[in-house]
Design a protein around this motif. Sequence first.
Motif, PDB file in Angstrom:
ATOM      1  N   TYR A 113      -3.134   4.893  -6.521  1.00 14.39           N
ATOM      2  CA  TYR A 113      -3.192   5.445  -5.167  1.00 14.39           C
ATOM      3  C   TYR A 113      -3.532   6.930  -5.234  1.00 14.39           C
ATOM      4  N   TRP A 114      -4.365   7.361  -4.293  1.00 14.66           N
ATOM      5  CA  TRP A 114      -4.831   8.739  -4.273  1.00 14.66           C
ATOM      6  C   TRP A 114      -4.760   9.311  -2.869  1.00 14.66           C
ATOM      7  N   GLY A 115      -4.451  10.595  -2.785  1.00 16.92           N
ATOM      8  CA  GLY A 115      -4.539  11.286  -1.514  1.00 16.92           C
ATOM      9  C   GLY A 115      -5.959  11.744  -1.250  1.00 16.92           C
ATOM     10  N   GLN A 116      -6.145  12.397  -0.120  1.00 12.69           N
ATOM     11  CA  GLN A 116      -7.479  12.822   0.287  1.00 12.69           C
ATOM     12  C   GLN A 116      -7.870  14.165  -0.321  1.00 12.69           C
ATOM     13  N   GLY A 117      -6.902  14.861  -0.887  1.00 10.05           N
ATOM     14  CA  GLY A 117      -7.181  16.128  -1.532  1.00 10.05           C
ATOM     15  C   GLY A 117      -6.924  17.318  -0.628  1.00 10.05           C
ATOM     16  N   THR A 118      -6.611  18.440  -1.249  1.00  6.89           N
ATOM     17  CA  THR A 118      -6.428  19.687  -0.519  1.00  6.89           C
ATOM     18  C   THR A 118      -7.145  20.801  -1.285  1.00  6.89           C
ATOM     19  N   GLN A 119      -7.897  21.601  -0.551  1.00  9.10           N
ATOM     20  CA  GLN A 119      -8.716  22.634  -1.178  1.00  9.10           C
ATOM     21  C   GLN A 119      -7.869  23.842  -1.553  1.00  9.10           C
ATOM     22  N   VAL A 120      -8.033  24.288  -2.773  1.00 11.86           N
ATOM     23  CA  VAL A 120      -7.424  25.540  -3.239  1.00 11.86           C
ATOM     24  C   VAL A 120      -8.561  26.474  -3.637  1.00 11.86           C
ATOM     25  N   GLN A 177       0.828  -1.208   0.000  1.00 13.92           N
ATOM     26  CA  GLN A 177       0.000   0.000   0.000  1.00 13.92           C
ATOM     27  C   GLN A 177       0.857   1.251   0.000  1.00 13.92           C
ATOM     28  N   VAL A 178       0.326   2.287  -0.594  1.00 12.84           N
ATOM     29  CA  VAL A 178       0.971   3.589  -0.608  1.00 12.84           C
ATOM     30  C   VAL A 178      -0.015   4.601  -0.052  1.00 12.84           C
ATOM     31  N   GLN A 179       0.449   5.400   0.887  1.00 11.81           N
ATOM     32  CA  GLN A 179      -0.375   6.482   1.412  1.00 11.81           C
ATOM     33  C   GLN A 179       0.160   7.802   0.894  1.00 11.81           C
ATOM     34  N   LEU A 180      -0.757   8.644   0.457  1.00 10.43           N
ATOM     35  CA  LEU A 180      -0.400   9.965  -0.053  1.00 10.43           C
ATOM     36  C   LEU A 180      -1.126  11.024   0.768  1.00 10.43           C
ATOM     37  N   VAL A 181      -0.397  12.031   1.184  1.00 13.28           N
ATOM     38  CA  VAL A 181      -0.990  13.106   1.980  1.00 13.28           C
ATOM     39  C   VAL A 181      -0.628  14.438   1.346  1.00 13.28           C
ATOM     40  N   GLU A 182      -1.644  15.157   0.903  1.00 13.92           N
ATOM     41  CA  GLU A 182      -1.427  16.469   0.308  1.00 13.92           C
ATOM     42  C   GLU A 182      -1.478  17.559   1.381  1.00 13.92           C
ATOM     43  N   SER A 183      -0.790  18.632   1.108  1.00 14.52           N
ATOM     44  CA  SER A 183      -0.842  19.811   1.981  1.00 14.52           C
ATOM     45  C   SER A 183      -0.506  21.034   1.145  1.00 14.52           C
ATOM     46  N   GLY A 184      -0.735  22.198   1.730  1.00 16.29           N
ATOM     47  CA  GLY A 184      -0.363  23.437   1.061  1.00 16.29           C
ATOM     48  C   GLY A 184      -1.497  24.189   0.412  1.00 16.29           C
ATOM     49  N   GLY A 185      -2.684  23.596   0.430  1.00 15.08           N
ATOM     50  CA  GLY A 185      -3.825  24.307  -0.127  1.00 15.08           C
ATOM     51  C   GLY A 185      -4.245  25.458   0.774  1.00 15.08           C
ATOM     52  N   GLN A 234      -5.152  34.968  -3.557  1.00 13.41           N
ATOM     53  CA  GLN A 234      -5.765  36.001  -4.387  1.00 13.41           C
ATOM     54  C   GLN A 234      -5.459  35.740  -5.854  1.00 13.41           C
ATOM     55  N   PRO A 235      -6.294  36.207  -6.746  1.00 12.89           N
ATOM     56  CA  PRO A 235      -5.966  36.095  -8.174  1.00 12.89           C
ATOM     57  C   PRO A 235      -4.597  36.712  -8.453  1.00 12.89           C
ATOM     58  N   GLY A 236      -3.802  35.959  -9.216  1.00 17.10           N
ATOM     59  CA  GLY A 236      -2.439  36.379  -9.478  1.00 17.10           C
ATOM     60  C   GLY A 236      -1.439  35.890  -8.457  1.00 17.10           C
ATOM     61  N   GLY A 237      -1.924  35.318  -7.382  1.00 18.04           N
ATOM     62  CA  GLY A 237      -1.057  34.836  -6.323  1.00 18.04           C
ATOM     63  C   GLY A 237      -0.496  33.450  -6.601  1.00 18.04           C
ATOM     64  N   SER A 238       0.162  32.904  -5.574  1.00 20.26           N
ATOM     65  CA  SER A 238       0.826  31.610  -5.711  1.00 20.26           C
ATOM     66  C   SER A 238       0.525  30.719  -4.520  1.00 20.26           C
ATOM     67  N   LEU A 239       0.565  29.442  -4.771  1.00 24.03           N
ATOM     68  CA  LEU A 239       0.509  28.412  -3.739  1.00 24.03           C
ATOM     69  C   LEU A 239       1.434  27.279  -4.147  1.00 24.03           C
ATOM     70  N   ARG A 240       1.958  26.584  -3.159  1.00 22.13           N
ATOM     71  CA  ARG A 240       2.769  25.400  -3.429  1.00 22.13           C
ATOM     72  C   ARG A 240       2.150  24.210  -2.717  1.00 22.13           C
ATOM     73  N   LEU A 241       1.716  23.256  -3.505  1.00 24.52           N
ATOM     74  CA  LEU A 241       1.138  22.039  -2.947  1.00 24.52           C
ATOM     75  C   LEU A 241       2.227  20.986  -2.777  1.00 24.52           C
ATOM     76  N   SER A 242       2.111  20.225  -1.714  1.00 27.43           N
ATOM     77  CA  SER A 242       3.036  19.128  -1.451  1.00 27.43           C
ATOM     78  C   SER A 242       2.270  17.825  -1.343  1.00 27.43           C
ATOM     79  N   CYS A 243       2.908  16.751  -1.731  1.00 24.59           N
ATOM     80  CA  CYS A 243       2.334  15.414  -1.613  1.00 24.59           C
ATOM     81  C   CYS A 243       3.413  14.506  -1.043  1.00 24.59           C
ATOM     82  N   ALA A 244       3.192  14.042   0.168  1.00 27.71           N
ATOM     83  CA  ALA A 244       4.142  13.163   0.828  1.00 27.71           C
ATOM     84  C   ALA A 244       3.660  11.726   0.729  1.00 27.71           C
ATOM     85  N   ALA A 245       4.553  10.839   0.327  1.00 26.02           N
ATOM     86  CA  ALA A 245       4.215   9.431   0.147  1.00 26.02           C
ATOM     87  C   ALA A 245       4.840   8.583   1.240  1.00 26.02           C
TER      88      ALA A 245
END
Length: 126
Positions: free
Chosen positions: A115-122, A1-9, A13-24
């Motif tokens: 394998y899928w993570g649980q998702g992170t809201q942006v 099994q592989v577990q994936l956990v997203e974070s960073g959501g 603001q429009p024009g802004g930035s985000l960095r999403l991470s996925c740890a396995a």
Amino acid sequence: QVQLVESGGGLAQPGGSLRLSCAASGRTFDINHMGMGWFRQAPGKERQFVAAIGGGAGSIYYGDFVKGRFTISRDNAEESVYLQMNSLKREDTAVYYCAAATTGYYYITDHDYRYWGQGTQVTVSS
């Protein structure tokens, strides 16, 4: 099994930035050689391919809408995959999912990922 956990959501603001991470974790074989992908799903819409990176050195592929705004990368030492999102637009608002394949190819369709993570809201809003 592989577990994936997203974070960073979060909220940007429009024009802004985000960095999403996925740890396995919890792999039964070397995750660093697995193809990894990012998908997103907005309310009332189908899941959409965002970006994918192959195993090892990692060939990369992006969805057409990305147009140079997003960058996928992986850190094999950290067993993690990242999605740097710049120039965000309101239409980028969605739940973003990390996915892992069982081969090293960079698939662009969700049924090729096991394998899928649980998702992170942006949310992109002013």
